[in-house]
Scaffold this active site. Sequence first.
Site, mmCIF file in Angstrom:
data_model
loop_
_atom_site.group_PDB
_atom_site.id
_atom_site.type_symbol
_atom_site.label_atom_id
_atom_site.label_comp_id
_atom_site.label_asym_id
_atom_site.label_seq_id
_atom_site.Cartn_x
_atom_site.Cartn_y
_atom_site.Cartn_z
ATOM 1 N N ASP A 186 -14.072 -19.017 -27.593
ATOM 2 C CA ASP A 186 -13.041 -20.049 -27.397
ATOM 3 C C ASP A 186 -12.810 -20.331 -25.911
ATOM 4 O O ASP A 186 -11.733 -20.770 -25.503
ATOM 5 C CB ASP A 186 -11.745 -19.729 -28.133
ATOM 6 C CG ASP A 186 -11.044 -18.486 -27.588
ATOM 7 O OD1 ASP A 186 -11.615 -17.827 -26.696
ATOM 8 O OD2 ASP A 186 -9.945 -18.181 -28.049
ATOM 9 N N ASP A 223 -13.586 -24.491 -33.964
ATOM 10 C CA ASP A 223 -13.201 -25.007 -32.632
ATOM 11 C C ASP A 223 -14.361 -25.308 -31.692
ATOM 12 O O ASP A 223 -14.143 -25.927 -30.647
ATOM 13 C CB ASP A 223 -12.268 -24.030 -31.883
ATOM 14 C CG ASP A 223 -10.887 -23.963 -32.499
ATOM 15 O OD1 ASP A 223 -10.593 -24.789 -33.380
ATOM 16 O OD2 ASP A 223 -10.113 -23.093 -32.091
ATOM 17 N N ASP A 364 -3.157 -15.016 -34.553
ATOM 18 C CA ASP A 364 -4.003 -15.943 -33.769
ATOM 19 C C ASP A 364 -4.327 -15.372 -32.393
ATOM 20 O O ASP A 364 -5.189 -15.903 -31.694
ATOM 21 C CB ASP A 364 -3.265 -17.270 -33.568
ATOM 22 C CG ASP A 364 -3.068 -18.018 -34.871
ATOM 23 O OD1 ASP A 364 -4.017 -18.087 -35.662
ATOM 24 O OD2 ASP A 364 -1.953 -18.528 -35.102
HETATM 25 C C1 BGC Z 1 -10.084 -14.111 -34.455
HETATM 26 C C2 BGC Z 1 -11.029 -13.386 -35.399
HETATM 27 C C3 BGC Z 1 -10.441 -13.339 -36.780
HETATM 28 C C4 BGC Z 1 -10.062 -14.707 -37.257
HETATM 29 C C5 BGC Z 1 -9.389 -14.697 -38.602
HETATM 30 C C6 BGC Z 1 -9.736 -15.464 -35.037
HETATM 31 O O1 BGC Z 1 -8.799 -16.081 -34.234
HETATM 32 O O2 BGC Z 1 -10.638 -14.235 -33.194
HETATM 33 O O3 BGC Z 1 -11.231 -12.085 -34.924
HETATM 34 O O4 BGC Z 1 -11.345 -12.739 -37.667
HETATM 35 O O5 BGC Z 1 -9.185 -15.321 -36.328
HETATM 36 O O6 BGC Z 1 -8.158 -14.078 -38.559
#
Ligand code: BGC
Length: 395
Positions: A186, A223, A364
């Site tokens: 990201d 994203d 998040d």
């Molecule tokens: C995280 C992941 C996670 C996913 C679902 C993402 O924002 O970076 O590690 O598996 O969210 O919760």
Amino acid sequence: MPNDAPRGDEPVVRHDRDDARYVLRGSTSPSPDASSADESAARIPAGGSAPGAAPGLAPGPRPAARRPSRALPIALIAAAALLLLALAAFATSLIIVSQQPEGNPLRDRALFVDPDSNAARAAEASGTEEQRAAAARIAESPSAIWLTPERVQPGTASGVVADTVAQAKTTGALPVFVVYGITDRDCGGFSSGGLPGDEYLDWVDEIAAGLGDRTSIVVLEPDSLALASECPDPDARTELVRSALERFSGTGAEVYLDGGHSAWLPAADMAELLRAAGVDQARGFATNVSNSQATDAEATYAMRISDALGGAHAIIDTSRNGAGPPTDGEWCNAAGLALGDEPHALDDPVVDAVLWVKPPGESDGTCNGGPAAGTWWPEQAEELVANADRLAGGS
Ligand code: BGC
């Protein structure tokens, strides 16, 4: 996941055509067109004649000498009626067929519920009674399984994925995976990381090998495209998504590239990015992943993107959109969210299904009091369930 500030400069207004299509979605009753066709077919009495169907058969004075035998007109009436019935049935079937989404891979399929999800484990773990109940409630519904290099390390991915696919197969359920490991993921947000280019593609190859030819759903790189312009090399990123997508071509996976959400990029821009990443080689795109925009707005957005692409299909993440987005535009562990519609397939030309892509209750990132991205957060789980219950109760 940054999935950040609403930046959409395009008002979300549903135009008539979209509305007309949206009326059909999720409805189990026949569309107005189909039902009127059914009615018109039903109005033709079996073995009788529809008004005007058999000219010359209306009662009227005829010269006795020229009166034909009764056998011929009855046979003609029956033949004409049968022909009309056949035509009406054919027309009805055409209307119904033209309203069916073509090849929706999610239609009539149960979705795999991971017995080992974070929610399932939290339901057994310590915490308040309400928190465990909320976790149990979330664990019952199918959420996507996220494949990240941290959880499913290179060298193990093929085996882990193959095991899950085999487990799903024992119940005939369809597994939904999210592949989330692209280089620079990201681009400096709470989910930074990802694998360097070649390692990334090797890892995707492993995942593809694990999936094999069994049907599965893959949401590819949340994203990644919507965020590309904020990353150091947007074109290289798009190219990497395209290469990752190609890796699934020999598998049974139906792939949806990530298509941002309705309050992020304008539909035309998102469509361009998807096109550049080779969406024509995929089933389509996913919207609202980890965000909380309302389903109607997402459906309109998906239709616009689909129109721009000449008909790609979509799925919408409804895991946390039951109360719509927060008024302050917060995306990261926003307060006031609620579970959204349960995952289910739709009878819609564009939107194949609403799914829980982001597992509700998983953070998040380290924002607004939450733990690291992807970590179970009991307080959020409890709030999502409580708010959904409140909305369902009408308050
Ligand atoms: C995280 C992941 C996670 C996913 C679902 C993402 O924002 O970076 O590690 O598996 O969210 O919760």
